[in-house]
Scaffold this motif. Structure first.
Motif, PDB file in Angstrom:
ATOM      1  N   SER A 130      99.829 -78.875  76.501  1.00  0.00           N
ATOM      2  CA  SER A 130     100.953 -80.077  76.840  1.00  0.00           C
ATOM      3  C   SER A 130     102.553 -79.152  76.804  1.00  0.00           C
ATOM      4  O   SER A 130     102.684 -78.739  76.123  1.00  0.00           O
ATOM      5  CB  SER A 130     101.522 -81.051  75.643  1.00  0.00           C
ATOM      6  OG  SER A 130     101.153 -81.331  74.614  1.00  0.00           O
ATOM      7  N   ASP A 131     103.366 -80.135  77.341  1.00  0.00           N
ATOM      8  CA  ASP A 131     104.726 -79.306  77.277  1.00  0.00           C
ATOM      9  C   ASP A 131     105.480 -80.612  77.608  1.00  0.00           C
ATOM     10  O   ASP A 131     105.294 -81.630  77.925  1.00  0.00           O
ATOM     11  CB  ASP A 131     104.671 -78.246  78.184  1.00  0.00           C
ATOM     12  CG  ASP A 131     104.231 -79.450  79.991  1.00  0.00           C
ATOM     13  OD1 ASP A 131     105.401 -79.402  80.512  1.00  0.00           O
ATOM     14  OD2 ASP A 131     103.595 -78.513  80.978  1.00  0.00           O
ATOM     15  N   TRP A 132     107.631 -80.064  77.496  1.00  0.00           N
ATOM     16  CA  TRP A 132     108.036 -81.057  77.104  1.00  0.00           C
ATOM     17  C   TRP A 132     109.357 -80.507  77.816  1.00  0.00           C
ATOM     18  O   TRP A 132     109.517 -79.322  77.602  1.00  0.00           O
ATOM     19  CB  TRP A 132     108.578 -81.670  75.979  1.00  0.00           C
ATOM     20  CG  TRP A 132     107.180 -82.478  75.501  1.00  0.00           C
ATOM     21  CD1 TRP A 132     107.659 -84.004  75.604  1.00  0.00           C
ATOM     22  CD2 TRP A 132     105.989 -82.423  74.341  1.00  0.00           C
ATOM     23  NE1 TRP A 132     106.368 -84.596  74.982  1.00  0.00           N
ATOM     24  CE2 TRP A 132     105.773 -83.379  74.332  1.00  0.00           C
ATOM     25  CE3 TRP A 132     105.622 -81.821  74.245  1.00  0.00           C
ATOM     26  CZ2 TRP A 132     104.262 -84.402  74.143  1.00  0.00           C
ATOM     27  CZ3 TRP A 132     104.291 -81.389  73.864  1.00  0.00           C
ATOM     28  CH2 TRP A 132     103.993 -82.928  72.968  1.00  0.00           C
ATOM     29  N   THR A 133     110.253 -81.221  78.752  1.00  0.00           N
ATOM     30  CA  THR A 133     111.290 -80.707  78.746  1.00  0.00           C
ATOM     31  C   THR A 133     112.477 -81.751  78.417  1.00  0.00           C
ATOM     32  O   THR A 133     112.445 -82.685  78.422  1.00  0.00           O
ATOM     33  CB  THR A 133     111.525 -80.574  80.150  1.00  0.00           C
ATOM     34  OG1 THR A 133     110.588 -79.341  80.697  1.00  0.00           O
ATOM     35  CG2 THR A 133     113.221 -79.864  80.502  1.00  0.00           C
ATOM     36  N   HIS A 184     107.341 -72.382  72.173  1.00  0.00           N
ATOM     37  CA  HIS A 184     108.037 -71.690  72.804  1.00  0.00           C
ATOM     38  C   HIS A 184     108.802 -72.501  72.851  1.00  0.00           C
ATOM     39  O   HIS A 184     109.310 -73.598  73.560  1.00  0.00           O
ATOM     40  CB  HIS A 184     107.374 -71.129  73.746  1.00  0.00           C
ATOM     41  CG  HIS A 184     105.506 -70.003  73.748  1.00  0.00           C
ATOM     42  ND1 HIS A 184     104.952 -71.042  75.140  1.00  0.00           N
ATOM     43  CD2 HIS A 184     105.861 -70.307  72.872  1.00  0.00           C
ATOM     44  CE1 HIS A 184     104.232 -69.815  74.477  1.00  0.00           C
ATOM     45  NE2 HIS A 184     104.774 -69.063  73.390  1.00  0.00           N
ATOM     46  N   ALA A 185     110.194 -72.240  72.490  1.00  0.00           N
ATOM     47  CA  ALA A 185     111.514 -73.277  73.008  1.00  0.00           C
ATOM     48  C   ALA A 185     112.242 -72.462  73.803  1.00  0.00           C
ATOM     49  O   ALA A 185     113.089 -71.457  72.471  1.00  0.00           O
ATOM     50  CB  ALA A 185     111.760 -73.924  71.856  1.00  0.00           C
TER      51      ALA A 185
END
Length: 89
Positions: A41-44, A82-83
């Motif tokens: 998953s990923d978030w912005t 990863h940020a």
């Protein structure tokens, strides 16, 4: 020095991509036991550099509390964090 750091970061990114690609290609081997335990998953989110550093630290602290090496059915599980900032859309 910057060139060496850039090379290292690219190698880490390549390794992460390879590990994820390997998982996608072999995930059927882990089913059904792991069918509801994996995540991609990923978030912005909009954060300041300080809040980003705080969040990354909290995620690291949380992961350090999860270690079931003595459990007979425990497996090595990889987490990639990863940020990084991106241009707003």
């Amino acid at each position: 020095m910057r060139g060496a750091a850039d090379l290292f970061l690219h190698e880490v990114a390549t390794t992460h991509a390879r590990e994820l690609s390997t998982w996608v290609g072999t995930r059927e081997d882990w089913l059904p036991k792991w069918s509801h335990s994996t995540d991609m998953s990923d978030w912005t989110v909009r954060l300041t550099p300080e809040r980003t550093r705080e969040l990354v630290g909290k995620i690291h602290e949380l992961l350090e509390t999860y270690e079931d090496e003595e459990a007979p059915d425990a497996e090595q599980v990889r987490f990639h964090l990863h940020a990084f900032p991106t241009e707003s859309e």
